[in-house]
Design an enzyme around this catalytic site. Sequence first.
Site, PDB file in Angstrom:
ATOM      1  N   GLU A   1     -11.488  -3.683  -2.961  1.00 24.87           N
ATOM      2  CA  GLU A   1     -10.550  -3.124  -3.753  1.00 24.87           C
ATOM      3  C   GLU A   1      -9.881  -3.291  -4.831  1.00 24.87           C
ATOM      4  O   GLU A   1      -9.594  -4.030  -5.250  1.00 24.87           O
ATOM      5  CB  GLU A   1      -9.475  -3.254  -2.343  1.00 24.87           C
ATOM      6  CG  GLU A   1      -9.615  -3.413  -1.531  1.00 24.87           C
ATOM      7  CD  GLU A   1      -8.520  -3.424  -0.567  1.00 24.87           C
ATOM      8  OE1 GLU A   1      -6.952  -3.870  -0.743  1.00 24.87           O
ATOM      9  OE2 GLU A   1      -8.466  -4.563   0.327  1.00 24.87           O
TER      10      GLU A   1
ATOM     11  N   HIS B   1      -9.727   2.034   0.185  1.00 21.04           N
ATOM     12  CA  HIS B   1     -10.466   0.667   1.646  1.00 21.04           C
ATOM     13  C   HIS B   1     -10.877   0.589   1.922  1.00 21.04           C
ATOM     14  O   HIS B   1     -10.620   1.142   3.186  1.00 21.04           O
ATOM     15  CB  HIS B   1      -8.414   0.367   1.775  1.00 21.04           C
ATOM     16  CG  HIS B   1      -8.516  -0.465   2.066  1.00 21.04           C
ATOM     17  ND1 HIS B   1      -9.117  -1.188   3.345  1.00 21.04           N
ATOM     18  CD2 HIS B   1      -7.133  -0.528   2.131  1.00 21.04           C
ATOM     19  CE1 HIS B   1      -8.140  -2.294   2.918  1.00 21.04           C
ATOM     20  NE2 HIS B   1      -7.012  -2.657   2.587  1.00 21.04           N
TER      21      HIS B   1
ATOM     22  N   HIS C   1       0.873  -0.860   0.310  1.00 28.09           N
ATOM     23  CA  HIS C   1      -0.134   0.206   0.266  1.00 28.09           C
ATOM     24  C   HIS C   1       1.284   0.974   0.114  1.00 28.09           C
ATOM     25  O   HIS C   1       0.534   1.818   0.242  1.00 28.09           O
ATOM     26  CB  HIS C   1      -1.015   0.118   1.352  1.00 28.09           C
ATOM     27  CG  HIS C   1      -1.940  -1.025   1.128  1.00 28.09           C
ATOM     28  ND1 HIS C   1      -2.788  -1.497   0.033  1.00 28.09           N
ATOM     29  CD2 HIS C   1      -2.578  -2.019   1.906  1.00 28.09           C
ATOM     30  CE1 HIS C   1      -3.682  -2.638  -0.094  1.00 28.09           C
ATOM     31  NE2 HIS C   1      -3.766  -2.557   1.383  1.00 28.09           N
TER      32      HIS C   1
END
Length: 339
Positions: A304, A173, A104
């Site tokens: 996602e 997210h 991420h």
Amino acid sequence: MVTERLFGAVNGRGVHLVTLTDASGAEVELISLGAAIRAIRVPDRNGAPTDICLGYDTPEEYASQDACLGGTIGRCANRIGGARFAIGGREYRVTPNEGRNTLHGGAVGFHQKLWDHVCGKDFVTFSLTSPDGEEGFPGNLHAAVTYTLRDGTLTIDYRAESDADTVVNLTNHAYFNLAGHGGGPVTDHVLTVRADRYTPSDSGNIPTGELAPVDGTPLDLRTPTVLGDRLDDPFLAASRGFDHNFVLNGGGPWAAELFCPRTGIALEMSTTLEGMQLYTAGWLTERPGKGGVRYAPAHAVCLETQHFPDAVNHENFPSPILRAGAVYREATKYRFFVK
């Protein structure tokens, strides 16, 4: 309608909260810290407004969280194996923050940054500049995320440009619980995913490069499936439930549908992207959320949308490389309704 107020501050800088509302009764709260979704309120089968998105009450909680709740993820969502990749024969090393891999965006991802914003009639656009070399990624990257709420549909439009070839993979997210953000385990939720294949991964959740059929696995969600019927399957034990990337079939009006029989609330997700990481929050740290509600593993579903994990290191995957001067454009929509 769009309204705005001060939500608080981090490091002496103001964090703003923007609320979008529409005629359907839907309401979405967004904050400039992480360009994050803080709340989504939609009517249940009895018309009662229900907040279906996990979140926090203060900027300080967002700044210290480890779960990326509602945040915009970048510069590269999901994982980069070995925290390294090559573009044009040149190797780049990015910040490892999950063992030897990058997750991420690195140590400080986009979900931890304060974004600028501009409001319109029914939308807000958040913008951010990531300098060359940040977390090891090449190029000065200018990113923008626009949230629009119309007719019970939340659209997220992503745009990015760079002055050097780089990797870009943006997602949101949001943690959905259609029984309400304090609704507890999502084991009664019914999920359908239009995907015939997925990307198998190693023990570090890095794809092997194979595109495998979902047939005969718990990942076959092509017909409506009660999540509680799958979450204890031994196949999913290492990931504590679902934490898998699906190869979306494409075409059709939607790619995934989630439904909660307790409230009657459903959502349909459609996207321009080829992948979707399904995550049932198996690694969510137990801690208080909005209103003191305690969140815990399996209390949410994340859908996602993104390029495949570690795509930059797999030539057979669609490329996440954004060329200098080109424009990255992707979009994801969530339509909320009652069944």
